[in-house]
Design a protein around this motif. Structure first.
Motif, PDB file in Angstrom:
ATOM      1  N   TRP A   1       0.838  -1.212   0.000  1.00 56.11           N
ATOM      2  CA  TRP A   1       0.000   0.000   0.000  1.00 56.11           C
ATOM      3  C   TRP A   1       0.867   1.255   0.000  1.00 56.11           C
ATOM      4  O   TRP A   1       0.670   2.169  -0.803  1.00 56.11           O
ATOM      5  N   ASN A   2       1.825   1.302   0.905  1.00 59.30           N
ATOM      6  CA  ASN A   2       2.683   2.485   1.012  1.00 59.30           C
ATOM      7  C   ASN A   2       3.488   2.710  -0.263  1.00 59.30           C
ATOM      8  O   ASN A   2       3.692   3.853  -0.699  1.00 59.30           O
ATOM      9  N   SER A   3       3.940   1.624  -0.861  1.00 55.60           N
ATOM     10  CA  SER A   3       4.682   1.751  -2.118  1.00 55.60           C
ATOM     11  C   SER A   3       3.807   2.385  -3.192  1.00 55.60           C
ATOM     12  O   SER A   3       4.250   3.279  -3.926  1.00 55.60           O
ATOM     13  N   TYR A   4       2.566   1.928  -3.279  1.00 48.82           N
ATOM     14  CA  TYR A   4       1.683   2.481  -4.310  1.00 48.82           C
ATOM     15  C   TYR A   4       1.454   3.974  -4.098  1.00 48.82           C
ATOM     16  O   TYR A   4       1.522   4.767  -5.046  1.00 48.82           O
ATOM     17  N   TYR A   5       1.180   4.377  -2.862  1.00 46.50           N
ATOM     18  CA  TYR A   5       0.887   5.792  -2.633  1.00 46.50           C
ATOM     19  C   TYR A   5       2.132   6.660  -2.720  1.00 46.50           C
ATOM     20  O   TYR A   5       2.038   7.869  -2.970  1.00 46.50           O
ATOM     21  N   ASN A   6       3.281   6.064  -2.557  1.00 50.11           N
ATOM     22  CA  ASN A   6       4.524   6.772  -2.838  1.00 50.11           C
ATOM     23  C   ASN A   6       4.607   7.069  -4.336  1.00 50.11           C
ATOM     24  O   ASN A   6       4.897   8.198  -4.756  1.00 50.11           O
ATOM     25  N   VAL A   7       4.315   6.059  -5.167  1.00 46.20           N
ATOM     26  CA  VAL A   7       4.326   6.246  -6.617  1.00 46.20           C
ATOM     27  C   VAL A   7       3.246   7.242  -7.028  1.00 46.20           C
ATOM     28  O   VAL A   7       3.471   8.100  -7.900  1.00 46.20           O
ATOM     29  N   LEU A   8       2.070   7.144  -6.418  1.00 45.63           N
ATOM     30  CA  LEU A   8       1.002   8.092  -6.728  1.00 45.63           C
ATOM     31  C   LEU A   8       1.437   9.526  -6.423  1.00 45.63           C
ATOM     32  O   LEU A   8       1.162  10.452  -7.194  1.00 45.63           O
ATOM     33  N   ALA A   9       2.129   9.706  -5.300  1.00 45.51           N
ATOM     34  CA  ALA A   9       2.619  11.044  -4.959  1.00 45.51           C
ATOM     35  C   ALA A   9       3.606  11.540  -6.001  1.00 45.51           C
ATOM     36  O   ALA A   9       3.607  12.724  -6.368  1.00 45.51           O
ATOM     37  N   GLN A  10       4.452  10.638  -6.502  1.00 49.71           N
ATOM     38  CA  GLN A  10       5.373  11.004  -7.567  1.00 49.71           C
ATOM     39  C   GLN A  10       4.605  11.440  -8.821  1.00 49.71           C
ATOM     40  O   GLN A  10       4.971  12.407  -9.495  1.00 49.71           O
ATOM     41  N   TYR A  11       3.550  10.706  -9.124  1.00 43.51           N
ATOM     42  CA  TYR A  11       2.752  11.014 -10.307  1.00 43.51           C
ATOM     43  C   TYR A  11       2.092  12.384 -10.164  1.00 43.51           C
ATOM     44  O   TYR A  11       2.020  13.156 -11.131  1.00 43.51           O
ATOM     45  N   ARG A  12       1.632  12.712  -8.970  1.00 42.61           N
ATOM     46  CA  ARG A  12       1.035  14.036  -8.744  1.00 42.61           C
ATOM     47  C   ARG A  12       2.060  15.142  -8.993  1.00 42.61           C
ATOM     48  O   ARG A  12       1.717  16.225  -9.495  1.00 42.61           O
ATOM     49  N   GLU A  13       3.322  14.897  -8.645  1.00 51.54           N
ATOM     50  CA  GLU A  13       4.345  15.904  -8.882  1.00 51.54           C
ATOM     51  C   GLU A  13       4.589  16.098 -10.376  1.00 51.54           C
ATOM     52  O   GLU A  13       4.827  17.212 -10.835  1.00 51.54           O
ATOM     53  N   ILE A  14       4.539  14.995 -11.134  1.00 54.42           N
ATOM     54  CA  ILE A  14       4.668  15.132 -12.587  1.00 54.42           C
ATOM     55  C   ILE A  14       3.531  16.012 -13.109  1.00 54.42           C
ATOM     56  O   ILE A  14       3.750  16.933 -13.913  1.00 54.42           O
ATOM     57  N   GLN A  15       2.302  15.723 -12.654  1.00 57.03           N
ATOM     58  CA  GLN A  15       1.158  16.525 -13.086  1.00 57.03           C
ATOM     59  C   GLN A  15       1.341  17.992 -12.702  1.00 57.03           C
ATOM     60  O   GLN A  15       1.040  18.900 -13.493  1.00 57.03           O
ATOM     61  N   LYS A  16       1.833  18.215 -11.496  1.00 50.35           N
ATOM     62  CA  LYS A  16       1.993  19.581 -10.999  1.00 50.35           C
ATOM     63  C   LYS A  16       2.998  20.358 -11.849  1.00 50.35           C
ATOM     64  O   LYS A  16       2.740  21.504 -12.254  1.00 50.35           O
ATOM     65  N   VAL A  17       4.138  19.737 -12.131  1.00 50.05           N
ATOM     66  CA  VAL A  17       5.161  20.397 -12.939  1.00 50.05           C
ATOM     67  C   VAL A  17       4.652  20.614 -14.361  1.00 50.05           C
ATOM     68  O   VAL A  17       4.831  21.683 -14.951  1.00 50.05           O
ATOM     69  N   TYR A  18       3.997  19.604 -14.907  1.00 46.48           N
ATOM     70  CA  TYR A  18       3.483  19.694 -16.278  1.00 46.48           C
ATOM     71  C   TYR A  18       2.419  20.790 -16.391  1.00 46.48           C
ATOM     72  O   TYR A  18       2.416  21.573 -17.357  1.00 46.48           O
ATOM     73  N   ASN A  19       1.518  20.859 -15.426  1.00 47.33           N
ATOM     74  CA  ASN A  19       0.431  21.840 -15.482  1.00 47.33           C
ATOM     75  C   ASN A  19       0.923  23.275 -15.368  1.00 47.33           C
ATOM     76  O   ASN A  19       0.207  24.211 -15.746  1.00 47.33           O
ATOM     77  N   ALA A  20       2.121  23.461 -14.857  1.00 42.65           N
ATOM     78  CA  ALA A  20       2.683  24.814 -14.732  1.00 42.65           C
ATOM     79  C   ALA A  20       3.362  25.287 -16.014  1.00 42.65           C
ATOM     80  O   ALA A  20       3.781  26.441 -16.112  1.00 42.65           O
ATOM     81  N   LEU A  21       3.457  24.416 -17.019  1.00 47.95           N
ATOM     82  CA  LEU A  21       4.106  24.775 -18.274  1.00 47.95           C
ATOM     83  C   LEU A  21       3.180  25.601 -19.161  1.00 47.95           C
ATOM     84  O   LEU A  21       1.959  25.596 -19.006  1.00 47.95           O
ATOM     85  N   SER A  22       3.769  26.272 -20.117  1.00 47.73           N
ATOM     86  CA  SER A  22       2.982  26.979 -21.127  1.00 47.73           C
ATOM     87  C   SER A  22       2.357  25.959 -22.068  1.00 47.73           C
ATOM     88  O   SER A  22       2.744  24.785 -22.094  1.00 47.73           O
TER      89      SER A  22
ATOM     90  N   GLN B 120       5.002  24.407 -24.254  1.00 44.48           N
ATOM     91  CA  GLN B 120       5.840  23.466 -23.514  1.00 44.48           C
ATOM     92  C   GLN B 120       5.082  22.168 -23.214  1.00 44.48           C
ATOM     93  O   GLN B 120       5.658  21.090 -23.268  1.00 44.48           O
ATOM     94  N   LYS B 121       3.797  22.290 -22.906  1.00 44.98           N
ATOM     95  CA  LYS B 121       2.993  21.082 -22.665  1.00 44.98           C
ATOM     96  C   LYS B 121       2.963  20.193 -23.899  1.00 44.98           C
ATOM     97  O   LYS B 121       3.059  18.972 -23.803  1.00 44.98           O
ATOM     98  N   ALA B 122       2.811  20.795 -25.062  1.00 45.57           N
ATOM     99  CA  ALA B 122       2.790  20.019 -26.300  1.00 45.57           C
ATOM    100  C   ALA B 122       4.115  19.285 -26.489  1.00 45.57           C
ATOM    101  O   ALA B 122       4.140  18.112 -26.887  1.00 45.57           O
ATOM    102  N   ASP B 123       5.221  19.964 -26.194  1.00 48.19           N
ATOM    103  CA  ASP B 123       6.542  19.340 -26.323  1.00 48.19           C
ATOM    104  C   ASP B 123       6.718  18.177 -25.358  1.00 48.19           C
ATOM    105  O   ASP B 123       7.334  17.165 -25.696  1.00 48.19           O
ATOM    106  N   GLN B 124       6.190  18.317 -24.141  1.00 44.79           N
ATOM    107  CA  GLN B 124       6.406  17.335 -23.077  1.00 44.79           C
ATOM    108  C   GLN B 124       5.283  16.291 -22.994  1.00 44.79           C
ATOM    109  O   GLN B 124       5.275  15.464 -22.089  1.00 44.79           O
ATOM    110  N   ARG B 125       4.367  16.309 -23.936  1.00 47.75           N
ATOM    111  CA  ARG B 125       3.188  15.454 -23.852  1.00 47.75           C
ATOM    112  C   ARG B 125       3.542  13.974 -23.756  1.00 47.75           C
ATOM    113  O   ARG B 125       2.863  13.205 -23.072  1.00 47.75           O
TER     114      ARG B 125
END
Length: 527
Positions: free
Chosen positions: A96-117, A120-125
């Motif tokens: 369980w903890n491993s999964y939610y660790n990965v989920l937290a990582q995924y949220r950070e990807i979303q957070k960084v991606y959503n802050a792009l222009s 930039q989003k098209a490039d990083q898609r």
């Protein structure tokens, strides 16, 4: 900081700061220590944080699978003890903890991606498509263990500015999560057919992609093979049956648009190129072999021996004192007799050179054999017997070739050399009554053949997939010792939720608490 619940806590790249593998650290600096991070580095960090649940590791095998799925699958033999059918808290909590660790990582990807222009989003898609695919694959596994889980609102502490009061996640319905993932994967499959990756992004992606080394074509096969697997998993549910049949048919009839893994050269797996750079080189050995965790069960040995299975000597080896005789541990023997056999070293074990001491053993995600068996099931249920037979027999041949390739990768020679089967041996196996497609005269009998071949192919290599398909199909005949000392006298049909949920996420857990029973089936389990 006191961590109230792991999925509340967002680690930017979990494990990197404590990792001793300097080669990886030099290439993938901990983004939490940088003034800036990138979508690509977060992507690598997410995959790397899940390394012990993709690559065969001590923790995953010894702490988790040894006392749960490998027993429920009777892929292994073990000495019966009281309370053995209740998943241990360490196994449940760690997974369980491993999964939610990965989920937290995924949220950070979303957070960084959503802050792009937008540009930039098209490039990083490409990163968002592939990160989501990998994350959804892991999500499906966790749902198949637990059912409803916190998902939509989970891992949002960083996004919520560190506000704990706004970050305790509610539980999502398992069917709703499957729907969302299948919708997204279908869209990804189409998008990957038209996506253009800039040369500079493609060069970075090749470095950051730990699974497919930046090969977009392989990500296409990953997406569509995962769709095929998930659609088949839910195909018995009234909610998904029509959708599953339509979409599987579209995938299998359109290989140019929706390619799937059809040969072992295209398997989706995390390959090991340099020893010790990701995991210590002996972690699989101790994970599977310690405390006799590599003993074969009577059921699997009897099946392979009785049908002259050409994979036998690649997957198993006789015990050191067995004088070449293959013998699995009978689950119905009394504990004293079982213990005597264990210490006698006459019981068959999983082949050490092919599997547990093969330091180049990859992290197996999806193989050709699995995909062909999924296709065989679809064609069988749609009255296309000739196609079903072709995929069924191809799956067996691909499975043999898979285990032969694993042995060829190995740098260990402790086990006896396997007996290389001839084409005649393989043909004889396929024609043998209990294996023969033509000898099975009903759809159920043919589906049973498919179920048994999945069980033989997955064995200890893919324990989660093995247990899910055993439960879904319910056609592999396994007999278990009944533990009369415990209310859970036989293997469960799901895992319970970890105790930390009731402690730290009590308000949300209370909504699902009544369903948190080992006897409650996952929604796709129609048996």
């Amino acid at each position: 900081m006191k961590i109230k619940s792991l999925y509340l806590y967002v680690l930017l790249v979990a494990g990197l700061t404590s990792c001793s593998y300097s080669e990886f650290e030099d290439s993938y600096t901990d983004p939490s220590k940088l003034s800036e991070t990138t979508v690509g580095k977060q992507f690598s960090g997410m995959i790397y944080s899940n390394r012990e649940f993709v690559l065969p590791s001590y923790w995953n095998y010894f702490v988790i699978h040894r006392i749960t799925n490998n027993r429920y699958n009777q892929a292994t033999g073990w000495v019966n003890v009281e309370n053995q059918y209740v998943p241990g808290s360490a196994a449940v909590n760690d997974r369980w903890n491993s999964y939610y660790n990965v989920l937290a990582q995924y949220r950070e990807i979303q957070k960084v991606y959503n802050a792009l222009s937008a540009e930039q989003k098209a490039d990083q898609r490409i990163y968002m498509i592939t990160a989501s695919t990998f994350f959804y694959d892991y999500t499906q596994q966790v749902i198949d263990l637990h059912g409803d889980i916190p998902w939509t609102e989970a891992g949002m502490l960083s996004t919520n500015g560190g506000d704990y009061s706004q970050s305790y996640p509610a539980y999502d319905n398992a069917e709703d999560i499957y729907t969302k993932m299948l919708d997204d994967l279908a869209a990804f499959a189409d998008e990957l057919n038209t996506i253009t990756v800039k040369a500079s992004v493609a060069a970075e992606f090749k470095t950051q992609d730990l699974i497919n080394k930046g090969n977009v074509e392989k990500w296409k096969t990953y997406v569509n093979s995962l769709r095929l697997k998930m659609l088949t998993r839910v195909s018995g549910s009234s909610t998904f049956s029509a959708r599953s049949n339509t979409e599987i048919g579209k995938i299998l009839s359109s290989p140019g648009s929706y390619p799937v893994v059809i040969a072992n050269a295209g398997n989706i797996q995390w390959d090991v190129y340099t020893l010790g750079t990701i995991l210590p080189a002996n972690t699989f050995q101790s994970g599977l072999e310690d405390w006799s965790g590599n003993l074969a069960s009577k059921a699997i040995i009897d099946h392979m021996l009785g049908n002259a299975d050409p994979r036998l000597t690649y997957v198993f080896e006789p015990g050191e004192e067995a004088e070449g005789v293959y013998m699995g541990l009978d689950p119905l023997m009394n504990g004293t007799d079982q213990n005597e056999l264990v210490v006698s070293n006459t019981l068959t074990i999983y082949n050490r050179s092919t599997i547990s001491r093969n330091q180049y053993f990859p992290g197996v995600i999806i193989t050709a054999s699995e995909v062909h068996l999924l296709a065989a099931e679809y064609y069988l249920k749609n009255n296309q017997g000739a196609m079903a037979k072709t995929h069924y027999e191809t799956a067996i041949k691909q499975s043999l070739a898979f285990y032969q390739s694993l042995r060829s990768l190995s740098n260990n020679a402790i086990s006896p050399d396997p007996i290389v089967p001839t084409n005649a041996d393989i043909a004889a196996y396929l024609a043998k009554g209990p294996i023969s497609w033509d000898a099975a005269t009903t759809e159920t009998a043919k589906l049973k053949l498919i179920a048994e071949q999945k069980w033989l192919h997955f064995n200890v290599i893919q324990p989660n997939e093995n247990w899910a398909e055993l439960r879904r199909l319910g056609l592999v005949e396994l007999t278990f010792w009944a533990d009369q000392s415990n209310q859970q006298s036989l293997p469960p049909t799901r895992w319970n939720l970890p105790g930390q949920e009731e402690t730290y996420n009590q308000e949300n857990y209370s909504v699902v608490q009544g369903d948190d029973k080992l006897t409650n089936k996952i929604f796709w389990d129609m048996n």
